[in-house]
Scaffold this active site. Structure first.
Site, short mmCIF file in Angstrom:
data_model
loop_
_atom_site.label_atom_id
_atom_site.label_comp_id
_atom_site.label_asym_id
_atom_site.label_seq_id
_atom_site.Cartn_x
_atom_site.Cartn_y
_atom_site.Cartn_z
N ARG A 135 22.74 -81.73 -58.25
CA ARG A 135 22.08 -82.84 -58.94
C ARG A 135 21.86 -82.50 -60.42
O ARG A 135 22.08 -83.32 -61.29
CB ARG A 135 20.74 -83.12 -58.25
CG ARG A 135 20.29 -84.53 -58.40
CD ARG A 135 19.35 -84.93 -57.27
NE ARG A 135 18.54 -86.06 -57.68
CZ ARG A 135 18.94 -87.33 -57.63
NH1 ARG A 135 20.14 -87.62 -57.21
NH2 ARG A 135 18.13 -88.29 -58.02
N ARG A 158 3.46 -81.44 -63.52
CA ARG A 158 3.91 -80.05 -63.68
C ARG A 158 5.41 -80.04 -63.96
O ARG A 158 6.17 -80.77 -63.35
CB ARG A 158 3.60 -79.25 -62.41
CG ARG A 158 2.09 -79.02 -62.26
CD ARG A 158 1.77 -78.43 -60.92
NE ARG A 158 2.16 -79.34 -59.87
CZ ARG A 158 2.27 -79.01 -58.58
NH1 ARG A 158 2.01 -77.78 -58.20
NH2 ARG A 158 2.62 -79.89 -57.68
N CYS A 161 11.87 -78.23 -58.58
CA CYS A 161 13.05 -77.96 -57.73
C CYS A 161 14.31 -77.96 -58.58
O CYS A 161 14.95 -76.94 -58.76
CB CYS A 161 13.15 -79.02 -56.65
SG CYS A 161 11.61 -79.22 -55.78
N THR A 209 11.87 -72.11 -51.10
CA THR A 209 13.19 -72.05 -51.72
C THR A 209 13.34 -70.70 -52.43
O THR A 209 12.52 -70.36 -53.28
CB THR A 209 13.33 -73.19 -52.75
OG1 THR A 209 13.05 -74.40 -52.08
CG2 THR A 209 14.70 -73.22 -53.37
N GLY A 227 12.73 -82.61 -64.71
CA GLY A 227 11.49 -81.89 -64.38
C GLY A 227 11.34 -81.66 -62.90
O GLY A 227 12.29 -81.80 -62.14
N ASP A 253 -4.40 -70.61 -46.61
CA ASP A 253 -4.06 -70.69 -48.04
C ASP A 253 -5.01 -69.79 -48.81
O ASP A 253 -6.19 -69.67 -48.43
CB ASP A 253 -4.19 -72.14 -48.53
CG ASP A 253 -3.42 -72.38 -49.82
OD1 ASP A 253 -2.38 -73.05 -49.77
OD2 ASP A 253 -3.86 -71.87 -50.88
N TYR A 255 2.71 -78.77 -51.14
CA TYR A 255 3.48 -79.99 -50.90
C TYR A 255 4.39 -79.87 -49.66
O TYR A 255 4.76 -80.89 -49.08
CB TYR A 255 4.32 -80.34 -52.13
CG TYR A 255 3.52 -81.04 -53.20
CD1 TYR A 255 3.37 -82.43 -53.17
CD2 TYR A 255 2.89 -80.34 -54.22
CE1 TYR A 255 2.62 -83.09 -54.13
CE2 TYR A 255 2.13 -80.99 -55.18
CZ TYR A 255 2.01 -82.37 -55.13
OH TYR A 255 1.26 -83.02 -56.07
N ILE A 256 4.76 -78.67 -49.28
CA ILE A 256 5.62 -78.50 -48.11
C ILE A 256 4.84 -77.96 -46.91
O ILE A 256 4.93 -78.50 -45.80
CB ILE A 256 6.79 -77.54 -48.45
CG1 ILE A 256 7.65 -78.14 -49.57
CG2 ILE A 256 7.64 -77.23 -47.21
CD1 ILE A 256 8.12 -79.56 -49.32
N ARG A 316 34.98 -93.32 -55.90
CA ARG A 316 34.62 -91.91 -55.75
C ARG A 316 33.88 -91.35 -56.96
O ARG A 316 33.85 -90.15 -57.17
CB ARG A 316 35.89 -91.08 -55.46
CG ARG A 316 36.42 -91.27 -54.04
CD ARG A 316 37.75 -90.58 -53.81
NE ARG A 316 38.81 -91.12 -54.66
CZ ARG A 316 39.46 -92.27 -54.41
NH1 ARG A 316 39.16 -92.98 -53.35
NH2 ARG A 316 40.39 -92.72 -55.23
N LYS A 364 20.52 -74.73 -49.91
CA LYS A 364 19.34 -75.38 -50.51
C LYS A 364 19.44 -75.37 -52.05
O LYS A 364 19.21 -76.37 -52.71
CB LYS A 364 18.08 -74.65 -50.03
CG LYS A 364 16.85 -74.92 -50.85
CD LYS A 364 16.29 -76.30 -50.61
CE LYS A 364 15.40 -76.72 -51.74
NZ LYS A 364 14.52 -77.82 -51.45
N1 SAJ Z 1 16.64 -87.30 -63.00
C1 SAJ Z 1 17.43 -87.73 -64.05
N2 SAJ Z 1 18.55 -88.45 -63.77
C2 SAJ Z 1 18.91 -88.76 -62.49
C3 SAJ Z 1 18.09 -88.32 -61.43
C4 SAJ Z 1 16.96 -87.58 -61.71
O1 SAJ Z 1 17.16 -87.47 -65.23
O2 SAJ Z 1 19.95 -89.42 -62.32
C5 SAJ Z 1 15.45 -86.47 -63.28
C6 SAJ Z 1 14.13 -87.09 -62.84
O3 SAJ Z 1 13.60 -87.91 -63.83
C7 SAJ Z 1 13.29 -85.84 -62.59
C8 SAJ Z 1 14.30 -84.83 -62.09
O4 SAJ Z 1 15.55 -85.30 -62.47
O5 SAJ Z 1 12.74 -85.36 -63.79
C9 SAJ Z 1 14.27 -84.56 -60.60
O6 SAJ Z 1 13.98 -85.70 -59.83
P1 SAJ Z 1 14.65 -86.04 -58.41
O7 SAJ Z 1 14.07 -87.28 -57.90
O8 SAJ Z 1 16.12 -86.01 -58.53
O9 SAJ Z 1 14.30 -84.79 -57.47
P2 SAJ Z 1 12.96 -84.02 -57.01
O10 SAJ Z 1 12.83 -82.80 -57.86
O11 SAJ Z 1 11.79 -84.91 -56.90
O12 SAJ Z 1 13.39 -83.57 -55.51
C10 SAJ Z 1 14.57 -82.80 -55.33
C11 SAJ Z 1 15.40 -83.47 -54.21
N3 SAJ Z 1 16.75 -82.89 -54.21
C12 SAJ Z 1 17.84 -83.67 -54.23
O13 SAJ Z 1 17.81 -84.88 -54.28
C13 SAJ Z 1 19.16 -82.95 -54.20
C14 SAJ Z 1 14.71 -83.25 -52.88
O14 SAJ Z 1 15.53 -83.71 -51.81
C15 SAJ Z 1 14.42 -81.75 -52.68
O15 SAJ Z 1 13.74 -81.52 -51.45
C16 SAJ Z 1 13.53 -81.30 -53.79
O16 SAJ Z 1 14.23 -81.47 -55.01
C17 SAJ Z 1 13.17 -79.85 -53.54
O17 SAJ Z 1 12.04 -79.59 -53.10
O18 SAJ Z 1 14.02 -78.99 -53.69
#
Ligand code: SAJ
Length: 421
Positions: free
Chosen positions: A210, A319, A257, A119, A254, A32, A12-13, A243, A203
């Site tokens: 989050r 996944r 990351c 990462t 899930g 790969d 993916y990256i 704020r 990172k």
């Molecule tokens: N989720 C919640 N509540 C929320 C936000 C998300 O339950 O308020 C859940 C989602 O349903 C999901 C999980 O969190 O299961 C993660 O989803 P996501 O959209 O927040 O993030 P990812 O994993 O798709 O991508 C993240 C991103 N990181 C941040 O936003 C800080 C992305 O920028 C990173 O590049 C990526 O991880 C990574 O590769 O590290």
């Protein structure tokens, strides 16, 4: 100057990174261990779903700037973009990083640049540098090494890889500056340089930030259920504060990351208490959802329909999805008849394909409960009037506060929402 860049790991990256460098005029070689990825690449095809990526790959492969290779060649730049999965004991598995590094030791030459994109826990880039030392060259003086983590959001990778700001952490200043120059050919955001451990920690902390915030939202949902308060009203109203930004509760966290990276921060750090707690709260959500389902069902052989299986909305990736964990908990601990439905999910590679039902009418027929597990846009356009008529009991458990309460109540549905009793 046209540089020769080898990317090790075309996931993916790695793949979008390879394609963007190629598009910027570099000569890019993609390596790969999975031969199928290389075969597809050389035909201009990709094996993952990511908007805009296939067209880009096709263009640069046909244009001759990107090709897949089966044996690593000498290059100016090597970029390692291999997976760093989580071990069972919640430590980082760096075996792919180590073997990718070993695979280039014999190919590096003075003046080469090596970048770790994966990462990784703080200190990993220094470990890469130390493995490269086996080449006999002076690392930091003849071979330059840095960490350059990506921050792109799945579904928006092609755009964000160019537009987002980037952090580059060198094992020394010169390494950081040289790697910054390499990425400058396509990055439109700002590029900040620092040392490698700081970059690694940045990172990890972005995703940890989050995760901890989502855990707070999930805890709020649990407390509100106990206290008969609507968590969604609380979030909406509290977020009017300039704020405050409370995140969204849900059935768990899930992806590879956010649910993983916090563990890398605390793997040798017993003092990382809040981060550990947050992980545990988020990991406990599927079980919480299971308990709520049980409270809504009185027939042990009832049919239950799960809508949405991916780790988040509008992607195809299952996944590390908390919904798969929920399905497995339901299978282990209950005797319900399960029916899973998700138009984004490709049947061929799906783990529980025997209960995946492509037709929505069949998926809900005689069901006693629909669990809305993922908020895919398409689920808002379902014909709930028809669905209600096919079900044995008009009951929906919305784990995302996503569906239209007015519409469903008009159709006589009992709508239960996570975070509200
Ligand atoms: N989720 C919640 N509540 C929320 C936000 C998300 O339950 O308020 C859940 C989602 O349903 C999901 C999980 O969190 O299961 C993660 O989803 P996501 O959209 O927040 O993030 P990812 O994993 O798709 O991508 C993240 C991103 N990181 C941040 O936003 C800080 C992305 O920028 C990173 O590049 C990526 O991880 C990574 O590769 O590290």
């Amino acid at each position: 100057m046209k540089k020769k860049i080898t990317i090790v790991g075309l996931g993916y990256i790695g793949l979008p990174t390879a394609a963007i460098f190629a598009k910027s005029g570099m000569e890019v070689l993609g390596y790969d261990v999975n031969k199928k990825v290389i075969e597809a690449l050389n035909k201009g095809k990709i094996l993952i779903e990511e908007p805009g990526l296939e067209d880009l790959v096709k263009e640069v492969v046909e244009g001759g700037n990107l090709r897949g290779i089966n044996i690593i060649e000498e290059s100016d730049v090597f970029i390692l973009a291999v997976p760093t999965p989580l071990n069972k004991d919640k430590t980082a598995d760096l075996s792919y990083v180590r073997s990718a590094t070993e695979s280039i030791v014999d190919k590096i030459r003075p003046g080469n640049i090596v970048v770790l994109e994966s990462t990784s826990p703080p200190g990993s880039t220094l470990e890469v540098a130390s493995i490269l030392g086996k080449s006999g060259y002076k690392i930091g003086e003849e071979i330059f090494v840095a960490h350059s983590p990506e921050r792109v959001l799945p579904g928006r990778i092609v755009k964000e890889i160019v537009e987002n700001d980037r952090i580059i952490g060198g094992i020394n200043k010169e390494s950081a500056e040289l790697v910054k120059e390499v990425y400058s050919v396509f990055v439109k955001g700002e590029i900040f340089t620092t040392d490698s451990k700081t970059a690694e920690m940045c990172k990890l902390m972005e995703n940890t930030f989050r995760d901890v915030n989502i855990a707070l939202a999930n805890e709020l949902a649990i407390l509100c259920e106990n206290m008969e308060i609507n968590a969604w009203d609380v979030i909406q109203l509290a977020n009017r504060h300039p704020r405050v930004n409370i995140h969204q509760p849900g059935p768990g966290v899930g992806g590879h990351c956010i649910a993983v990276d916090p563990w890398f921060v605390i793997e040798n750090q017993p003092e990382g208490r809040l981060i550990r707690q947050a992980r545990q709260i988020n990991d406990g959500m599927p079980e919480r959802v299971l308990n709520r389902i049980n409270s809504l069902i009185d027939d042990e052989n009832a049919k239950i329909t799960i809508l949405g299986l991916t780790y988040k909305a509008n992607v195809d990736d299952t996944r590390e999805s908390p919904i798969i964990k929920l399905v497995e908990l339901l299978q282990e601990r209950t005797t319900y008849e399960l029916s899973l439905h998700d138009p984004h999910v490709d049947r061929v590679n799906f783990k529980h394909k025997e209960i995946l039902v492509e037709n929505i009418d069949q998926a809900v027929e005689n069901s006693q409960l629909i669990v809305l597990a993922v908020n895919h846009d398409m689920f808002n356009k379902l014909d709930f009037d028809k669905i209600g008529k096919l079900m044995n009991k008009k009951q929906i458990f919305d784990t995302r506060n996503f569906l239209d309460r007015n519409q469903l109540e008009k159709l006589d549905f009992n709508l239960i929402t996570l975070g509200r009793n």
